[in-house]
Design a protein around this motif. Structure first.
Motif, PDB file in Angstrom:
ATOM      1  N   ALA A  70       0.838  -1.208   0.000  1.00  0.00           N
ATOM      2  CA  ALA A  70       0.000   0.000   0.000  1.00  0.00           C
ATOM      3  C   ALA A  70       0.869   1.252   0.000  1.00  0.00           C
ATOM      4  CB  ALA A  70      -0.932  -0.008   1.212  1.00  0.00           C
ATOM      5  N   LYS A  71       1.971   1.200   0.744  1.00  0.00           N
ATOM      6  CA  LYS A  71       2.888   2.338   0.790  1.00  0.00           C
ATOM      7  C   LYS A  71       3.492   2.604  -0.581  1.00  0.00           C
ATOM      8  CE  LYS A  71       6.988   3.978   3.294  1.00  0.00           C
ATOM      9  NZ  LYS A  71       7.999   3.626   4.324  1.00  0.00           N
ATOM     10  N   ARG A  72       3.876   1.533  -1.286  1.00  0.00           N
ATOM     11  CA  ARG A  72       4.452   1.700  -2.626  1.00  0.00           C
ATOM     12  C   ARG A  72       3.422   2.262  -3.597  1.00  0.00           C
ATOM     13  NH1 ARG A  72       6.838  -3.402  -1.436  1.00  0.00           N
ATOM     14  NH2 ARG A  72       5.243  -4.437  -2.704  1.00  0.00           N
ATOM     15  N   VAL A  73       2.177   1.769  -3.496  1.00  0.00           N
ATOM     16  CA  VAL A  73       1.109   2.257  -4.372  1.00  0.00           C
ATOM     17  C   VAL A  73       0.847   3.736  -4.109  1.00  0.00           C
ATOM     18  CG1 VAL A  73      -1.355   2.093  -4.886  1.00  0.00           C
ATOM     19  CG2 VAL A  73       0.016   0.010  -4.658  1.00  0.00           C
ATOM     20  N   THR A  74       0.807   4.100  -2.816  1.00  0.00           N
ATOM     21  CA  THR A  74       0.587   5.495  -2.443  1.00  0.00           C
ATOM     22  C   THR A  74       1.696   6.386  -3.003  1.00  0.00           C
ATOM     23  OG1 THR A  74      -0.591   4.874  -0.420  1.00  0.00           O
ATOM     24  CG2 THR A  74       0.344   7.100  -0.513  1.00  0.00           C
ATOM     25  N   LYS A  75       2.927   5.894  -2.916  1.00  0.00           N
ATOM     26  CA  LYS A  75       4.073   6.653  -3.428  1.00  0.00           C
ATOM     27  C   LYS A  75       3.930   6.887  -4.930  1.00  0.00           C
ATOM     28  CE  LYS A  75       8.349   8.246  -2.697  1.00  0.00           C
ATOM     29  NZ  LYS A  75       8.683   9.274  -1.704  1.00  0.00           N
TER      30      LYS A  75
END
Length: 218
Positions: A70-75
């Motif tokens: 999720a963090k990578r997608v948000t980034k």
């Protein structure tokens, strides 16, 4: 064992929960919750087999993996939004012009509401004057109806005016946040990095960064 089979064979060793060293020619079930060593036939270590995770441990690992994903997608989303923002507003001047366009529409709506409230007040004055002849008495139904309708229309316009004034505050807040984000992107601090900054804006941004933009409602 044949020489070939012997060369391919492995030996498994571990220390169980009672401190006993166990050895087997296959993974040892009694040591699934602890580290096992797979050895080559000559006794050298082939690999270390980590303990099997419990259901709770596996759930925790999966949760951490989901959070990281999720963090990578948000980034990635931030990078995409930043590039779209810079593409839409290549300079502070372009951003300021867009702010003024949005504010002008809202200000026009405010002026219309204010004008309507004034007109309703003018319309009400003769009705109020007429109602003074009925102090202590019941108003004629027609007069009461006109007064009530005027009051309702004025209340509606005042409520609309308040919403429109709040919209001006919201528009300014949104543009302020965008401008702050743009300045950080242009400076290279945002996730999309300075590489997305058009060369033509570099000079104007360096001068404008020290003077925050403020637009007062007209």
């Amino acid at each position: 064992l044949s020489p070939v089979a012997w060369a391919a064979a492995s030996i498994y060793q571990c220390v169980d929960s009672n401190g006993k060293r166990l050895t087997s020619d296959r993974p040892i079930p009694a040591c699934t919750d602890r580290e096992q060593r797979e050895l080559n036939p000559d006794g050298s270590t082939k690999r270390i087999i980590a303990p099997s995770m419990t259901t709770e441990e596996r759930s925790a690992v999966e949760a951490a993996e989901r959070a990281e994903h999720a963090k990578r997608v948000t980034k990635k989303d931030e990078v995409r939004r930043d590039r779209m923002l810079v593409s839409r507003f290549p300079s502070e001047a372009a951003h300021a012009a867009a702010r003024e366009t949005a504010l002008n529409d809202a200000r026009r709506a405010v002026r219309l509401s204010e004008s309507r409230i004034t007109a309703l007040a003018i319309e009400r004055q003769p009705l109020s004057d007429e109602s003074e002849f009925y102090i202590g008495k019941s108003l004629p139904p027609k007069l009461k109806q006109l007064l009530d309708a005027n009051d309702a229309a004025a209340d509606a316009q005042r409520s609309l005016l308040q919403n429109q004034q709040e919209e001006i505050v919201r528009i300014n807040a949104n543009f302020d946040a965008e401008l702050d984000r743009l300045r950080r992107i242009w400076s290279g601090a945002g996730p999309s990095a300075a590489s997305v900054m058009p060369v033509s804006t570099a000079t104007s941004v360096s001068h404008a960064a020290s003077a925050p933009h403020k637009t007062a409602a007209k």
